[in-house]
Design a protein around this motif. Structure first.
Motif, PDB file in Angstrom:
ATOM      1  N   VAL A 144       0.846  -1.193   0.000  1.00 50.25           N
ATOM      2  CA  VAL A 144       0.000   0.000   0.000  1.00 50.25           C
ATOM      3  C   VAL A 144       0.883   1.246   0.000  1.00 50.25           C
ATOM      4  O   VAL A 144       0.660   2.179  -0.778  1.00 50.25           O
ATOM      5  CB  VAL A 144      -0.937  -0.006   1.226  1.00 50.25           C
ATOM      6  N   VAL A 149      -6.806   5.218  -2.341  1.00 46.31           N
ATOM      7  CA  VAL A 149      -6.794   3.785  -2.038  1.00 46.31           C
ATOM      8  C   VAL A 149      -7.909   3.453  -1.051  1.00 46.31           C
ATOM      9  O   VAL A 149      -8.600   2.437  -1.181  1.00 46.31           O
ATOM     10  CB  VAL A 149      -5.417   3.355  -1.484  1.00 46.31           C
ATOM     11  N   VAL A 209      -5.144  -3.358  -5.011  1.00 46.62           N
ATOM     12  CA  VAL A 209      -3.966  -2.516  -4.778  1.00 46.62           C
ATOM     13  C   VAL A 209      -2.813  -2.975  -5.663  1.00 46.62           C
ATOM     14  O   VAL A 209      -2.094  -2.159  -6.247  1.00 46.62           O
ATOM     15  CB  VAL A 209      -3.565  -2.529  -3.290  1.00 46.62           C
TER      16      VAL A 209
END
Lengths: 323, 320
Positions: free
Chosen positions: B242, B271, B292
């Motif tokens: 991430v 995100v 992701v």
């Protein structure tokens, strides 16, 4: 240029040939003295079997690192191939399922290679992305439930014995021999090393750099496929979360400890084999000594940093290319 | 094309951000309510906070893969230290411990000259091992309920993590764009040898950046611990994905030298918007990781294209 080798250079030059086997022997002796269980032949054989888990994957990674790249998606790839291949077992039977597992694995490696060469993304970061993509695909495909394996042929790959020798060890040795021939006796092997040594020079001398890279990542995938079959067979099931967890790390450690320089260029295939043995026996020895299993994380991490520093010292002393 | 790419580098993420916002507000009638928006932003804070540190690291031309392990280590130490020294000191010391990990990373990278990727990969395992060793693999429950306020409380109706994110953003923005140190980071990232020759203390800059990355990971770990009220040695595996995705999606170039902190801030929230959207669809949690990963590949693709075009233009310019 003729240069008289100093004592440091002599030691450094011999580290790969003698240092690793010597390290292994010392490790083996220490644990043999400490633990009666460690020195049994049963333990030795089963350790060799476990060596094949890391050893087979190290072959592909050795090609990859010699080529100047990394692939950190191998652990997740191992899980994805494991669940896909073993779920095919009831449908197509043992031999075709193993075949398909290898094809799927090679294809996943191929996809990595295409991403890296066609989209021109650095290998490390691409495979970081595919590492999570493969893992989540494995979860999604199985809905986080392990696939149990009952097929005899598949199980034989991990548990079977031929003339008393575990079949996994035979597979590993065959893989190493094939890889050795590929690396040392074919033009492709020389191309891999040429690209790793100097990509631009390789391209200017007419080597199709991109094709070599794609092939290297396909080879990584293929050997991960072999490892996946052997490991899942040994465990008797393919668990999407557990299978191959931290595998990329052990494999990179084995290759680097085996004396292959991180920057690419020539490497040492048999060194990776010995390093895989060292890692496996170290973990087993620590386990038998009742060392908390979390120390094993720490130990393998320290071994990796030690190995890279060692390589660095070696290449500095020898006045070769910087790592 | 060059103009377009340069524009994309600056505002590409805003376009995604706005498009995502419009899409979600059509898809869900509740999205445009104040609380939902604040929650989505609050969920994006961890990614953004660690992203700030990662932005500095990638601007420097390095990576830090050990951030998720550092989060876990911080979490474990906070839960252990709170009964002994109270909340503030416990958080303070845990953040120092987290920063020390960065110090070790920096020393291994600069003094032993080990590749940053390999160093932080090894440290990821080592630190994860240490976190598990310290607790014996267990989770530690924090008895002090007041500690929850840090991560779940609200001041003036706004969740606290958002304040923390804004404060860190301002600090990092100042560091990267308004100090000599920030310009040195960019210089090392563009051309390390040139930076060394012009007398910059490259080793010091590298160590400092890795300390800052670990510090941001420590802060993110603190917020998460406060929300869970448990010290978790296995906290957020794979969070590094991430952090790196947020950074590159935000427009920080992988080739080093150009960091984009605004982009990182918005990418972190973006995100979180993806997660919100996936929740609306009601799919399993694994799809978060998948999405992701795919976003990362996409962001890398655009970054690669940009770098390639800029190189081409350069070559052409020399010919003309």
């Amino acid at each position: 240029m003729v240069r008289k080798a100093g004592i440091g250079a002599k030691i450094a030059g011999r580290w790969d040939s003698y240092g690793l086997p010597a390290l292994f022997v010392v490790l083996f002796l220490v644990f043999s003295i400490l633990s009666p269980t460690f020195r049994t032949s049963f333990n030795f054989i089963s350790n060799l079997r476990f060596t094949s888990f890391i050893g087979i994957g190290s072959i592909g990674m050795a090609f990859c690192i010699m080529n100047g790249d990394f692939d950190i998606s191998v652990g997740s790839m191992l899980a994805l191939v494991g669940v896909l291949g073993s779920s095919l077992l009831p449908l197509v039977g043992g031999v075709p399922a193993v075949f398909f597992a290898l094809v799927i694995a090679s294809f996943l490696g191929f996809v990595n290679g295409i991403f890296i060469t066609k989209l021109r993304i650095p290998a490390f970061i691409t495979t970081l992305g595919t590492m999570f993509i493969f893992r989540s695909l494995a979860f999604i495909y199985t809905d986080n439930a392990p696939v149990y394996i009952s097929n005899k042929f598949w199980l034989f790959m991990g548990n079977g014995k031929v003339l008393g020798i575990p079949f996994a060890i035979i597979i590993m040795l065959l893989c190493y021999c094939a890889a050795f021939v590929l690396l040392r006796k074919t033009p492709f092997g020389r191309f891999v090393i040429a690209v790793g040594t100097n990509r631009e020079a390789a391209r200017l001398s007419g080597i199709n750099v991109e094709r070599v890279k794609v092939l290297v990542f396909t080879i990584v995938g293929f050997f991960v496929g072999v490892a996946s079959v052997v490991i899942s067979a040994n465990l008797g099931s393919a668990n999407p979360g557990m299978l191959g967890q931290g595998y990329e790390f052990q494999v990179i450690t084995a290759v680097v400890l085996g004396g292959t320089a991180l920057g690419g260029g020539d490497g040492n295939l048999w060194g990776a084999f010995f390093a895989a043995m060292i890692i496996t026996f170290l973990k087993n020895g620590l386990g038998l000594e009742q060392v908390n299993s979390y120390w094993q994380f720490v130990a393998v991490g320290l071994v990796l940093i030690f190995a890279v520093s060692m390589n660095r010292i070696k290449y500095t002393v020898l006045g070769q290319k910087e790592v | 094309m060059v103009k377009f790419l340069k524009l994309y580098e600056k505002i590409g993420i805003f376009i995604f951000f706005v498009a995502g916002g419009i899409f979600l507000s059509i898809a869900s009638p509740h999205f445009l309510e104040g609380d939902t928006i604040l929650n989505v932003i609050a969920q994006g804070t961890y990614g953004a906070i660690v992203g700030f540190g990662m932005t500095l690291a990638i601007t420097l031309g390095g990576f830090d893969l050990s951030v998720d392990a550092v989060m876990a280590l911080t979490s474990v130490f906070i839960s252990i230290l709170i009964p002994h020294m109270g909340m503030i000191l416990a958080v303070f010391f845990s953040l120092i411990i987290a920063s020390c990990v960065g110090l070790v990373n920096g020393f291994i990278i600069t003094k032993l000259r080990v590749n940053p990727l390999i160093t932080t990969l090894a440290m990821m395992t080592i630190i994860r091992g240490v976190a598990l060793l310290v607790t014996g693999g267990r989770q530690i429950v924090i008895q002090k309920k007041e500690f929850m306020f840090l991560g779940t409380g609200k001041i003036l109706g706004v969740p606290n993590p958002i304040y923390i994110m804004i404060v860190l953003f301002v600090i990092f923005y100042f560091i990267l764009y308004h100090t000599a140190f920030g310009r040195h980071i960019s210089a090392v990232g563009s051309n390390e040898n040139a930076a060394r020759i012009s007398g910059l203390k490259v080793d010091f800059i590298k160590i400092a950046v890795f300390v800052l990355v670990s510090f941001t990971a420590g802060v993110a770990g603190t917020i998460r611990t406060s929300q869970a009220l448990i010290g978790i040695p296995t906290m957020s595996p794979g969070f590094v994905l991430v952090a790196i995705t947020v950074t590159i999606l935000g427009g920080t170039s992988l080739s080093g030298g150009r960091g984009n902190l605004w982009g990182t801030l918005f990418a972190g929230v973006f995100v979180s918007m993806i997660y919100y959207g996936l929740n609306l669809l009601g799919v399993q949690i694994y799809y978060q990781m998948l999405s992701v990963g795919l976003v990362l590949i996409f962001a890398l693709f655009v970054d690669g294209m940009r770098t390639r075009y800029l190189e081409k233009i350069k070559v052409k310019g020399i010919k003309v």
